[in-house]
Motif scaffolding. Structure first.
Motif, PDB file in Angstrom:
ATOM      1  N   PRO A 116       0.839  -1.208   0.000  1.00 53.59           N
ATOM      2  CA  PRO A 116       0.000   0.000   0.000  1.00 53.59           C
ATOM      3  C   PRO A 116       0.867   1.248   0.000  1.00 53.59           C
ATOM      4  CG  PRO A 116      -0.745  -1.574   1.649  1.00 53.59           C
ATOM      5  CD  PRO A 116       0.578  -2.063   1.171  1.00 53.59           C
ATOM      6  N   ILE A 117       0.330   2.329  -0.523  1.00 51.57           N
ATOM      7  CA  ILE A 117       1.090   3.581  -0.573  1.00 51.57           C
ATOM      8  C   ILE A 117       1.376   4.117   0.817  1.00 51.57           C
ATOM      9  CG2 ILE A 117      -0.901   5.146  -0.677  1.00 51.57           C
ATOM     10  CD1 ILE A 117       0.654   6.738  -2.800  1.00 51.57           C
ATOM     11  N   THR A 118       0.593   3.711   1.812  1.00 48.48           N
ATOM     12  CA  THR A 118       0.781   4.173   3.182  1.00 48.48           C
ATOM     13  C   THR A 118       1.937   3.476   3.881  1.00 48.48           C
ATOM     14  OG1 THR A 118      -0.962   2.589   3.756  1.00 48.48           O
ATOM     15  CG2 THR A 118      -1.598   4.894   3.601  1.00 48.48           C
ATOM     16  N   VAL A 119       2.408   2.374   3.331  1.00 53.20           N
ATOM     17  CA  VAL A 119       3.557   1.666   3.901  1.00 53.20           C
ATOM     18  C   VAL A 119       4.807   2.275   3.289  1.00 53.20           C
ATOM     19  CG1 VAL A 119       4.736  -0.552   4.154  1.00 53.20           C
ATOM     20  CG2 VAL A 119       2.231  -0.441   4.237  1.00 53.20           C
ATOM     21  N   LYS A 120       5.540   3.037   4.074  1.00 47.84           N
ATOM     22  CA  LYS A 120       6.615   3.857   3.533  1.00 47.84           C
ATOM     23  C   LYS A 120       7.942   3.124   3.401  1.00 47.84           C
ATOM     24  CE  LYS A 120       4.554   8.079   5.363  1.00 47.84           C
ATOM     25  NZ  LYS A 120       4.743   9.256   6.228  1.00 47.84           N
ATOM     26  N   ASP A 121       8.126   2.048   4.123  1.00 45.06           N
ATOM     27  CA  ASP A 121       9.371   1.305   3.977  1.00 45.06           C
ATOM     28  C   ASP A 121       9.127  -0.165   4.248  1.00 45.06           C
ATOM     29  OD1 ASP A 121      10.217   2.887   7.018  1.00 45.06           O
ATOM     30  OD2 ASP A 121       9.472   0.863   6.848  1.00 45.06           O
ATOM     31  N   ASP A 122      10.117  -0.985   4.000  1.00 43.00           N
ATOM     32  CA  ASP A 122      10.007  -2.405   4.278  1.00 43.00           C
ATOM     33  C   ASP A 122      11.363  -2.914   4.715  1.00 43.00           C
ATOM     34  OD1 ASP A 122       9.717  -2.715   0.745  1.00 43.00           O
ATOM     35  OD2 ASP A 122      11.548  -2.823   1.925  1.00 43.00           O
ATOM     36  N   GLN A 123      11.445  -4.195   5.019  1.00 45.17           N
ATOM     37  CA  GLN A 123      12.687  -4.764   5.521  1.00 45.17           C
ATOM     38  C   GLN A 123      13.811  -4.672   4.501  1.00 45.17           C
ATOM     39  OE1 GLN A 123      13.197  -5.739   8.656  1.00 45.17           O
ATOM     40  NE2 GLN A 123      11.117  -5.037   9.070  1.00 45.17           N
ATOM     41  N   GLY A 124      13.452  -4.534   3.241  1.00 43.10           N
ATOM     42  CA  GLY A 124      14.464  -4.485   2.196  1.00 43.10           C
ATOM     43  C   GLY A 124      15.262  -3.194   2.180  1.00 43.10           C
ATOM     44  N   ASN A 125      14.702  -2.107   2.719  1.00 45.96           N
ATOM     45  CA  ASN A 125      15.444  -0.840   2.668  1.00 45.96           C
ATOM     46  C   ASN A 125      15.641  -0.186   4.027  1.00 45.96           C
ATOM     47  OD1 ASN A 125      13.070   0.486   3.352  1.00 45.96           O
ATOM     48  ND2 ASN A 125      12.526   0.950   1.252  1.00 45.96           N
ATOM     49  N   ILE A 126      15.261  -0.839   5.101  1.00 47.89           N
ATOM     50  CA  ILE A 126      15.429  -0.254   6.432  1.00 47.89           C
ATOM     51  C   ILE A 126      16.900  -0.004   6.735  1.00 47.89           C
ATOM     52  CG2 ILE A 126      15.349  -0.842   8.884  1.00 47.89           C
ATOM     53  CD1 ILE A 126      12.550  -1.780   8.542  1.00 47.89           C
ATOM     54  N   ARG A 127      17.761  -0.953   6.340  1.00 47.27           N
ATOM     55  CA  ARG A 127      19.194  -0.774   6.603  1.00 47.27           C
ATOM     56  C   ARG A 127      19.736   0.469   5.902  1.00 47.27           C
ATOM     57  NH1 ARG A 127      18.926  -6.412   6.239  1.00 47.27           N
ATOM     58  NH2 ARG A 127      19.318  -6.338   3.994  1.00 47.27           N
ATOM     59  N   ARG A 128      19.251   0.734   4.696  1.00 43.83           N
ATOM     60  CA  ARG A 128      19.689   1.924   3.980  1.00 43.83           C
ATOM     61  C   ARG A 128      19.216   3.188   4.687  1.00 43.83           C
ATOM     62  NH1 ARG A 128      16.882   3.010  -1.555  1.00 43.83           N
ATOM     63  NH2 ARG A 128      15.367   3.826  -0.083  1.00 43.83           N
ATOM     64  N   GLU A 129      17.964   3.178   5.188  1.00 47.59           N
ATOM     65  CA  GLU A 129      17.438   4.334   5.907  1.00 47.59           C
ATOM     66  C   GLU A 129      18.250   4.591   7.180  1.00 47.59           C
ATOM     67  OE1 GLU A 129      15.232   6.131   4.656  1.00 47.59           O
ATOM     68  OE2 GLU A 129      14.038   4.929   3.280  1.00 47.59           O
ATOM     69  N   ILE A 130      18.595   3.522   7.887  1.00 51.57           N
ATOM     70  CA  ILE A 130      19.388   3.660   9.113  1.00 51.57           C
ATOM     71  C   ILE A 130      20.751   4.264   8.798  1.00 51.57           C
ATOM     72  CG2 ILE A 130      20.579   2.374  10.938  1.00 51.57           C
ATOM     73  CD1 ILE A 130      18.213   0.404  10.894  1.00 51.57           C
TER      74      ILE A 130
END
Length: 221
Positions: A116-130
Motif C-alpha cells: 500500500p502507498i501508506t507503507v513507507k518502507d520495508d525490511q528491504g530498505n530499512i538498513r539503507r534508511e538507518i
C-alpha cells in the motif's frame, strides 16, 4: 391483404430470429476451460477493485487504516488469482491487463510496488534508511564543531534528516528525537540564507542532535 396464413408465417419468422438473438455462446467446452475463464474473471475484477480503492484513497473517501488493510488484502488476492491464470499468453499482470484493455494505472503501480502507498518502507530498505540517518547526524555535528553555523550550511542536511526520519514507519510515535529535529527545521526555515546561529544556539543544536542520535540508536536495540 392480411390473412391468417401470412400472419402465421410472419410470426414464425419472428420467433426464429428471436431464438438466434438469444442463443447462448459458450466460451468453454469443458469444466477445465470454464474454470480458466472464471479465474480470469476473478483477476479482472480484483484489479478493477484495487483501482477503485486507490481512487477512493486519493479522494479521502476512506481512512488510512481502512485503505491499508483493504489494499494489503487485495494485493494478496491478486497474487493468488494471477497464479491460477499465469501461462505463456499471460506471463505477467501487465500483459494480462493489456490483452483485455484493462486501463487501471493506479492499480498497476500498486501491484508493481507490492505494498500500500501508506507503507513507507520495508525490511528491504530499512538498513539503507538507518545508514542515511546515522550519516546525517554525524555530518551535521561535524559541521557545527568546525564552526559552520550559517543556515545554508546546515538547513539542507537538517531538512533531509527530518524527511528520512519521517519515512521510518517503524519508529515509535513518541520518538523524541524527531520532535527536536523538526523544531530546528522550523527555526532555520524562518531565517534568511546568510543568517548565522549564535554561540548559544550552536551549542543547543549540537546537544539536541547528539541526544536525538542516542535516542535513535536505542530504538534499534
Amino acid at each position: 391483404m392480411y390473412s391468417a396464413s401470412s400472419g402465421r408465417r410472419n410470426e414464425k419468422k419472428f420467433d426464429t430470429n428471436r431464438s438466434e438473438l438469444y442463443e447462448e455462446i459458450k466460451l468453454f467446452r469443458n469444466a477445465r476451460e470454464r474454470e480458466r475463464y472464471d479465474n480470469m474473471a476473478d483477476l479482472f475484477a480484483l484489479i478493477q477493485t484495487l483501482q477503485c480503492l486507490e481512487k477512493a484513497y486519493i479522494k479521502d473517501a476512506v481512512t488510512a487504516k481502512e485503505y491499508t488493510d483493504s489494499c494489503s488484502k487485495l494485493l494478496a488476492q491478486i497474487s493468488a488469482a494471477f497464479n491460477l491464470v499465469k501461462s505463456s499468453p499471460y506471463p505477467d499482470i501487465p500483459t494480462f491487463m493489456k490483452e483485455y484493455y484493462l486501463d487501471c494505472p493506479a492499480a498497476l503501480q500498486r501491484i508493481e510496488e507490492g505494498k500500500p502507498i501508506t507503507v513507507k518502507d520495508d525490511q528491504g530498505n530499512i538498513r539503507r534508511e538507518i545508514a542515511d540517518i546515522t550519516s546525517l547526524y554525524i555530518t551535521l555535528c561535524d559541521r557545527l564543531h568546525m564552526g559552520m553555523r550559517a543556515k545554508d550550511e546546515l538547513y539542507p542536511d537538517l531538512k533531509c534528516l527530518s524527511d528520512v526520519l519521517d519515512k521510518m514507519s517503524n519508529l515509535p510515535p513518541e520518538f523524541e528525537g524527531k520532535a527536536k529535529i523538526d523544531t530546528w527545521v522550523r527555526q532555520l526555515d524562518a531565517l534568511s540564507a546568510a543568517d548565522v546561529l549564535d554561540e548559544d544556539q550552536a551549542r543547543e543544536i549540537v546537544f539536541d542532535l547528539e541526544t536525538s542520535r542516542e535516542a535513535f540508536n536505542k530504538t534499534l536495540g
